[in-house]
Design a protein around this motif. Sequence first.
Motif, PDB file in Angstrom:
ATOM      1  N   THR A 138      79.261  69.068  23.583  1.00 41.61           N
ATOM      2  CA  THR A 138      78.120  69.981  23.482  1.00 41.61           C
ATOM      3  C   THR A 138      77.563  69.999  22.056  1.00 41.61           C
ATOM      4  N   VAL A 139      77.887  68.970  21.305  1.00 40.17           N
ATOM      5  CA  VAL A 139      77.393  68.844  19.924  1.00 40.17           C
ATOM      6  C   VAL A 139      76.008  68.203  19.934  1.00 40.17           C
ATOM      7  N   MET A 162      65.719  70.988  28.956  1.00 43.27           N
ATOM      8  CA  MET A 162      65.394  69.576  28.791  1.00 43.27           C
ATOM      9  C   MET A 162      64.946  68.938  30.107  1.00 43.27           C
ATOM     10  N   LEU A 163      65.722  69.137  31.170  1.00 45.99           N
ATOM     11  CA  LEU A 163      65.415  68.509  32.446  1.00 45.99           C
ATOM     12  C   LEU A 163      64.124  69.055  33.053  1.00 45.99           C
ATOM     13  N   VAL A 164      64.013  70.373  33.093  1.00 48.17           N
ATOM     14  CA  VAL A 164      62.817  70.987  33.683  1.00 48.17           C
ATOM     15  C   VAL A 164      61.590  70.703  32.818  1.00 48.17           C
ATOM     16  N   GLY A 165      61.765  70.836  31.509  1.00 46.39           N
ATOM     17  CA  GLY A 165      60.647  70.599  30.596  1.00 46.39           C
ATOM     18  C   GLY A 165      60.155  69.168  30.640  1.00 46.39           C
ATOM     19  N   ILE A 244      68.946  60.701  30.728  1.00 46.64           N
ATOM     20  CA  ILE A 244      69.357  59.553  29.898  1.00 46.64           C
ATOM     21  C   ILE A 244      69.533  59.990  28.448  1.00 46.64           C
ATOM     22  N   ALA A 245      68.587  60.782  27.944  1.00 46.73           N
ATOM     23  CA  ALA A 245      68.681  61.263  26.561  1.00 46.73           C
ATOM     24  C   ALA A 245      69.931  62.115  26.366  1.00 46.73           C
ATOM     25  N   ILE A 246      70.248  62.938  27.348  1.00 46.78           N
ATOM     26  CA  ILE A 246      71.444  63.776  27.277  1.00 46.78           C
ATOM     27  C   ILE A 246      72.697  62.916  27.336  1.00 46.78           C
ATOM     28  N   MET A 247      72.723  61.984  28.260  1.00 47.90           N
ATOM     29  CA  MET A 247      73.908  61.152  28.467  1.00 47.90           C
ATOM     30  C   MET A 247      74.230  60.295  27.244  1.00 47.90           C
ATOM     31  N   THR A 248      73.214  59.893  26.516  1.00 43.90           N
ATOM     32  CA  THR A 248      73.418  59.044  25.335  1.00 43.90           C
ATOM     33  C   THR A 248      73.540  59.869  24.051  1.00 43.90           C
TER      34      THR A 248
END
Length: 324
Positions: A138-139, A162-165, A244-248
Amino acid sequence: MLERVLLLALLLSFLIAVLLSPIFIPFLRRLKFGQSIREEGPKSHQKKSGTPTMGGVVIVLSILLTTIFISVRFLSFSQEILLLLLVTVGFGLVGFLDDYIKVVLKRNLGLTSKQKLIGQLVISVLFYIGLIQMDFSTVITIPATTFSFDIGWFYLPFVIVMLVGASNAVNLTDGLDGLLAGTGAVAFGAFAVLAWYADFIDVSIFSAAIVGSVLGFLVYNAHPAKVFMGDTGSLALGGAIAAIAIMTKMEILLVIIGGVFVIETLSVIIQVISFKTRGKRVFKMSPLHHHYELSGWSEWRVVVTFWSIGMIFAVIGIYIEVWM
């Protein structure tokens, strides 16, 4: 070997989209799944009325089939891939319901804002639960710096925003022939490169599959469009790029690589705030691409300009992550 798999994902998804579209478009026409054009939109868009929509089904199917094939044949079904598919297919399903209500049930506004938000929230929470099961960090790290901070439990609302936006921002960009398909291909291409560089091989291949699918769709969506992707495609792509942005762990970088989507969204926010507070409009019409149309630009000129701007943002994003 892995480089060939990456290329295969790109080419296979492109081929599937190119081959499925000529089958799907006449099918949509027979069902009279044509786009309704808003009365308040640019008058030049009225001639597009009746153009088949819901073409995003082709994009989602291409991504899904390619990812499943590549995972089974060359990799493995990692939890990362499953979560990415959950968001892409899930948001695509919300968009499909919205399109179906608009086109088939003839309710031009589709799902209500509340209904759409509930669907997006459910998928976002499921995605977050999947992340937690992976002991996901969660960093948050600020690009081009060594500064990072752990937001702990606040990561849940952060993921939701992030996802909804992102899904809604990408949806706003889907207003001209080929605009979203082109800018989407550029943005996902940037994340494919960055994910590969950061050794997120599964995520990179998934991103490449999306690039291939939207480019294949672009063959039929470029001006004059033979089919529109509708909310089925735009919400799926918006959810996918945020996931993808979150996963990476490149959450903040999404604002840069997705700069076109951010600008489009800001133009709507500025327009609404200005009109409600001052009674005046800043732009001739929002989102921003319509402003340039009404300023005398041809649709193709607007689209190519936005593609170019998207490319600049993508290069800046790659430069910041790789070389700074």
